[in-house]
Each structure stands twice: as structure tokens, then as C-alpha cells.
Design a protein around this motif. Structure first.
Motif, PDB file in Angstrom:
ATOM      1  N   ASP B  60     -16.776  13.330  15.528  1.00  0.00           N
ATOM      2  CA  ASP B  60     -15.967  12.120  15.370  1.00  0.00           C
ATOM      3  C   ASP B  60     -15.779  11.467  16.738  1.00  0.00           C
ATOM      4  O   ASP B  60     -16.221  12.000  17.759  1.00  0.00           O
ATOM      5  N   LEU B  61     -15.109  10.311  16.729  1.00  0.00           N
ATOM      6  CA  LEU B  61     -15.019   9.536  17.968  1.00  0.00           C
ATOM      7  C   LEU B  61     -14.366  10.327  19.105  1.00  0.00           C
ATOM      8  O   LEU B  61     -14.872  10.347  20.224  1.00  0.00           O
ATOM      9  N   ALA B  62     -13.251  11.001  18.793  1.00  0.00           N
ATOM     10  CA  ALA B  62     -12.536  11.727  19.849  1.00  0.00           C
ATOM     11  C   ALA B  62     -13.424  12.811  20.452  1.00  0.00           C
ATOM     12  O   ALA B  62     -13.477  12.981  21.678  1.00  0.00           O
ATOM     13  N   LEU B  67     -16.977  14.654  24.846  1.00  0.00           N
ATOM     14  CA  LEU B  67     -18.291  15.171  25.244  1.00  0.00           C
ATOM     15  C   LEU B  67     -18.931  14.308  26.338  1.00  0.00           C
ATOM     16  O   LEU B  67     -19.388  14.825  27.366  1.00  0.00           O
ATOM     17  N   VAL B  68     -18.949  12.990  26.138  1.00  0.00           N
ATOM     18  CA  VAL B  68     -19.619  12.134  27.122  1.00  0.00           C
ATOM     19  C   VAL B  68     -18.758  11.959  28.379  1.00  0.00           C
ATOM     20  O   VAL B  68     -19.279  11.639  29.439  1.00  0.00           O
ATOM     21  N   THR B  69     -17.452  12.203  28.256  1.00  0.00           N
ATOM     22  CA  THR B  69     -16.596  12.217  29.452  1.00  0.00           C
ATOM     23  C   THR B  69     -16.893  13.465  30.282  1.00  0.00           C
ATOM     24  O   THR B  69     -17.083  13.390  31.496  1.00  0.00           O
ATOM     25  N   LEU B  83     -20.090   5.558  29.639  1.00  0.00           N
ATOM     26  CA  LEU B  83     -20.258   5.403  28.189  1.00  0.00           C
ATOM     27  C   LEU B  83     -18.941   5.634  27.453  1.00  0.00           C
ATOM     28  O   LEU B  83     -18.662   4.975  26.448  1.00  0.00           O
ATOM     29  N   ALA B  84     -18.123   6.571  27.951  1.00  0.00           N
ATOM     30  CA  ALA B  84     -16.858   6.872  27.268  1.00  0.00           C
ATOM     31  C   ALA B  84     -15.977   5.626  27.182  1.00  0.00           C
ATOM     32  O   ALA B  84     -15.353   5.365  26.146  1.00  0.00           O
ATOM     33  N   ARG B  85     -15.950   4.846  28.262  1.00  0.00           N
ATOM     34  CA  ARG B  85     -15.114   3.641  28.254  1.00  0.00           C
ATOM     35  C   ARG B  85     -15.663   2.594  27.307  1.00  0.00           C
ATOM     36  O   ARG B  85     -14.917   1.891  26.629  1.00  0.00           O
ATOM     37  N   LEU B 228     -26.868  15.951  24.200  1.00  0.00           N
ATOM     38  CA  LEU B 228     -25.517  16.489  24.394  1.00  0.00           C
ATOM     39  C   LEU B 228     -24.900  17.026  23.109  1.00  0.00           C
ATOM     40  O   LEU B 228     -24.312  18.111  23.099  1.00  0.00           O
ATOM     41  N   VAL B 229     -24.996  16.259  22.024  1.00  0.00           N
ATOM     42  CA  VAL B 229     -24.337  16.711  20.792  1.00  0.00           C
ATOM     43  C   VAL B 229     -25.009  17.965  20.247  1.00  0.00           C
ATOM     44  O   VAL B 229     -24.360  18.795  19.616  1.00  0.00           O
ATOM     45  N   ARG B 230     -26.299  18.139  20.509  1.00  0.00           N
ATOM     46  CA  ARG B 230     -26.967  19.357  20.027  1.00  0.00           C
ATOM     47  C   ARG B 230     -26.694  20.550  20.940  1.00  0.00           C
ATOM     48  O   ARG B 230     -26.414  21.638  20.470  1.00  0.00           O
TER      49      ARG B 230
END
Lengths: 74, 449
Positions: B60-62, B67-69, B83-85, B228-230
Motif C-alpha cells: 500500500d502507499l504507506a 520502502l522508497v524512503t 520519489l517518496a515526495r 525494491l518491492v521484490r
């Protein structure tokens, strides 16, 4: 410490719309000069005392190419 | 991986008759990398991709923002925005966001987005699907450049294969222009207009395509999201530095006009380091923090290097050798990695001539809309050409470099003046040598007439 705040403004040019008519520089020479091709060079944010003149320059632009915007964060 | 593309080797035409114009890269070599550029040479279709990389988590978004932060992911199109911003801004809007994958790659020498879409298209689209799901976006638009026919074909085929639930995919082709990849130009194209830069009164993440919050980012950015997500942030951080985890893609191209480096079409490499007569361009995936001496061949570091592409910054090769591949560290030294294009000039070539040719080309690439660009870039190009001919136009160049930036709908004047300004500031000794006649002159090749 809280800093003294006033509603300062800045001027922004819609460059594709600008046709170098130069009215803005005539109406607000304190803030706007013209480059060698007649296009405006905006010098910094508008001091409060010149705010009304800045609004006048925005209204006078025949191509609606000048806008009053919030000043960039410093 | 053999991404060597058939076709005639493109060489810079000999100047004297016409202005130099870069041709599409026809001889590209893509190196296997640790995270993004893996499994090269294997089939790229969706079924094979999923079998290799495994199921795609959809945080989800959070969770995605965390993760990208943690991985400090920044946009890979050149501006390097976190990207997080961008994600949190796009999610904050009242309307449903849209996602745009920017693969327009208007810079002729940049090949990393092409390399990704041709070797791992579904990695890119996975990342876009993850972002779309997290934002609740219903549509993803993929934009490729019209001059990149193989890339465009690869993107179209991959988009047609996607079966993501609740995401509609579309693919559009941008006109082959240097400024086509500029964010607002891409939004203009998607809205059915000409795909030229216009004034952006708000960031795309606030108000972009049809006024919707628009998460528009470079092709490579989305591929990093998919990795990253994997794999998670820890595995990602096993490459790179504490401040800049992970890897980045670079295009090393030997195609600068007047360059003094051999480009032997079709010649292979010995794995990591390209031999002296390497392909004219190569794409490499390197861990952040890697010194350039480990990325470039000694001959490529024996002369000036234009770092960051035509809108980039000149730097002496011996200075660059010890610097790390790091957007932040390079910025602190007045250099720019841009979209990762690295253009070595070679030891016996003249950077003034090369700059004259590139500036002339860039002046011609103006979209023709903003007065300071329309008038200023030809004036700038004229002054650099006269410098190449031996006239000391440095005062005029400094004047124009001060006058033109930040006065257009896009950053084309800013980038073009950056090229010229760093010629004077970083290669001042060579400019001086050029003016007093002790400059190495390479058989009349280049843009100066």
C-alpha cells in the motif's frame, strides 16, 4: 523567534506566451529590465511598496504572459 | 547479452559542409548488472519474466513510501527528485492520480531507458503497476521516442501483454526531439497536443495530465521500484553507499563530435571493461559510490569527459577518475550526473570544437517557443563557434551564460549554458591553449568551421 512576515509576491513570466512587447519593463522598471532581444529580465521578488505597480504590469501585458505568484522559498 | 544492433556504424560527419547532427546509436552494448540488467539474452515476455523474478508484491502507499524512503530512490531522468515526495504529493490530491512512464529519451546518446525496455520491459511496467496500485491510479501511460523504433516496438509488445487488474495501460510515441522528454512536454503529448514544453505553474504531481495528480518519472525509476518491492530495502542496500543505496544506469558513449576515441562497430568486450576499440555506446549498471576509474577505460579518462550528456558538465578525466558515481557527491563538486550519460572526448581532441558542434545542435533543437531560447541559444552557439575559430569570445559567453538560465518553459537554455559555462570554468586551461594555438587539432573533424 518568529520572523516578520508580509505577503510578498514574485513575478513569473509565461515564456511561450511572451512576445517581447516590453510594457512590463516600462511600468515596473525597478524590477524588470529587457534583454538585448526585448524579453524581460525579472530581478528578484517584489518589495511590498511596489506590489500595486507589479499588479499593474501584470494587467497591462497584452499577451497575459506575466503573473504574480508566491515568492520562491528562501 | 548481445544488444549489438545491426546497421551502419554512425560516425560524426566531417564538418565543413554542414552542421554536425547526432545520429541514433546503432552499435550499443548492454552489460549484465546486479539488480536491473539481469538475465540479459533471455526471453523478455511476461511469462518468462514472471518465472524469473517471481510474484509481484503490491504494497500500500504507506509501505511503498517507507520502502522508497529507506532506499533513497530519486528520479532517474536527471532532476533527481525524491520519489517518496512525489508519491505523497500525488496521493494528497483530491482527484484520482495517473502514472506516466517517461521513456522519451530525447537525448540522442542516452540509451539506458532503451536498454531497459528492450531487455527487461516488464520490470519497468511492474514498477509502474506497483506505483499505480499504491496510488489508486487507474491508468498508466508509457511514452517512448519515435526515433527509437526497436524500443517503441518492445514497449508496445510489453504493454499489450499486461494483465494487471484495475490498471489500464496505454502507449504513446513522442516526436524525436531533444526536449520531448521534458515532463510538461510529455503531459502535452498525452493531452493530444504537440508534445512541446509549456509553462508549468504547478508540479505534475499536483496537477498534470488533465489536471490530475500525475506521478511522472523516468523509466529507470520504475525499474528500481520493481526490484525494491521484490527484494526489500536491505537487499537493495547491499549495493551502493549508506546515503545512496542501490545502483544506477550509465550510458557511456564515444560519439562526441571531434572525439578522439576509436569506435569499432561490433567489437565485443571482455566482460567488465570495454577494450580500446569498443562499441560506440554501452549501458552499464553500477553501484552508487563506484569510482569512475572502475567504470571508464583509461583512454576514456585520458582527456576531458562531458558528464551528464549535452546538458551536462565538462570535467577533466583525471579529476573524474577518483570521483564516485554519486549524484549528490558530484553535485557538491559542481558536476551533474544528469540522466547518466557519460561522454569521454579522448586525449587528443579539442573540447572547444566539440562544444561548438553540440551547442549548434542544441540551438537547433529549441522548440522555438520561448524568446530567450529562440534568440539566446543561436547567439550562444555563434559565440562558441567563434571561440573555436580562435576569437576570444569568453566575455560574451559569460554574459550569455548569466542571462539565459531560468527563463524558459523548460530547462533547455539552462542545460545548454551549463555545457558552455563548464567548458570555461572546468577546462579553462584547454580553452586558453586553444586560443593561443597550442590546442591539439584532430584532422578537421568537428563542428567548428
Amino acid at each position: 523567534m518568529s520572523r516578520v512576515r508580509h505577503d510578498g509576491v514574485a513575478l513569473a513570466v509565461d515564456w511561450p506566451a511572451c512576445r517581447a512587447r516590453g510594457l512590463c519593463a516600462e511600468l515596473l522598471p525597478e524590477q524588470i529590465s529587457l534583454d538585448e532581444w526585448g524579453y524581460p529580465v525579472v530581478h528578484g521578488p517584489v518589495p511590498p511598496a511596489l506590489r500595486d505597480h507589479a499588479v499593474g504590469a501584470v494587467r497591462a501585458c497584452p499577451h497575459r504572459a506575466l503573473r504574480v505568484v508566491a515568492p520562491p522559498p528562501t | 547479452m548481445t544488444a549489438t544492433i545491426p546497421g551502419p556504424a554512425a560516425r560524426a560527419p566531417v564538418a565543413g559542409s554542414a552542421d554536425w547532427v547526432p545520429t541514433p546509436v546503432t552499435d550499443l552494448f548492454v552489460h549484465e548488472g546486479p539488480l536491473l540488467l539481469r538475465h540479459l539474452g533471455e526471453p523478455v515476455d511476461l511469462a518468462h519474466h514472471q518465472a524469473r523474478r517471481g510474484p509481484l508484491p503490491t504494497p500500500d502507499l504507506a509501505a511503498l513510501v517507507t520502502l522508497v524512503t529507506d532506499a533513497a530512490v530519486r528520479g532517474r531522468g536527471g532532476a533527481g527528485f525524491p520519489l517518496a515526495r512525489k508519491l505523497t504529493t500525488a496521493a494528497r490530491g483530491r482527484r484520482r492520480p495517473v502514472v506516466v512512464v517517461n521513456a522519451a529519451e530525447g537525448e540522442p546518446d542516452s540509451c539506458k531507458d532503451s536498454a531497459l525496455l528492450r531487455t527487461a520491459p516488464h520490470l519497468v511496467l511492474d514498477g509502474a503497476a506497483v506505483v499505480a496500485r499504491a496510488l489508486g491510479a487507474g491508468e498508466v501511460h508509457v511514452v517512448t521516442g519515435a526515433d527509437r523504433t526497436d524500443t517503441t516496438r518492445a514497449a508496445r509488445a510489453a504493454v499489450a501483454e499486461r494483465d494487471d487488474r484495475s490498471v489500464r495501460w496505454s502507449h504513446r510515441v513522442a516526436p524525436p526531439r531533444f526536449v520531448s522528454g521534458q515532463a510538461r512536454a510529455v503531459v502535452e503529448l498525452l493531452e493530444g497536443r504537440d508534445g512541446l514544453p509549456v509553462t508549468a505553474w504547478q508540479p505534475e504531481a499536483v496537477s498534470g495530465l488533465r489536471g490530475r495528480p500525475t506521478l511522472l518519472s523516468n523509466t529507470e525509476t520504475f525499474a528500481h521500484v520493481a526490484v525494491l518491492v521484490r527484494g526489500g530495502a536491505d537487499a537493495y542496500a547491499s549495493f551502493g553507499t549508506v546515503d545512496e543505496p542501490g545502483t544506477t544506469l550509465l550510458t557511456v558513449s564515444r560519439r562526441l563530435p571531434a572525439a578522439g576515441l576509436p569506435t569499432d562497430a561490433g567489437v565485443g568486450t571482455d566482460g567488465g571493461v570495454v577494450a580500446d576499440g569498443g562499441p560506440e555506446a554501452r549501458v552499464v549498471e553500477v553501484a552508487h559510490g563506484t569510482p569512475f576509474v572502475d567504470v571508464l577505460h583509461p583512454a576514456e579518462l585520458a582527456g576531458p569527459v562531458l558528464l551528464g550528456g549535452y546538458h551536462g558538465t565538462w570535467v577533466e578525466g583525471d579529476v573524474l577518475a577518483d570521483l564516485p558515481v554519486s549524484a549528490g557527491e558530484l553535485r557538491r563538486r559542481g558536476l551533474a550526473l544528469g540522466a547518466g550519460v557519460v561522454l569521454p572526448l579522448g586525449p587528443d581532441a579539442c573540447p572547444v570544437r566539440a562544444t561548438a558542434a553540440v551547442t549548434t545542435f542544441l540551438a537547433g533543437e529549441s522548440a522555438g517557443r520561448c524568446g530567450p531560447c529562440v534568440n539566446g541559444l543561436p547567439a550562444l552557439a555563434d559565440a562558441v563557434r567563434r571561440l573555436a575559430e580562435g576569437e576570444d569570445t569568453r566575455p560574451r559567453l559569460r554574459e550569455l551564460c548569466g542571462l539565459l538560465p531560468s527563463r524558459g518553459a523548460c530547462a533547455h537554455p539552462d542545460g545548454t549554458t551549463r555545457l558552455v559555462r563548464t567548458l570555461l570554468e572546468h577546462l579553462g586551461r584547454r580553452v586558453h591553449a586553444h586560443l593561443d594555438g597550442s590546442c591539439p587539432r584532430v584532422s578537421g573533424v568537428g563542428g567548428a568551421r
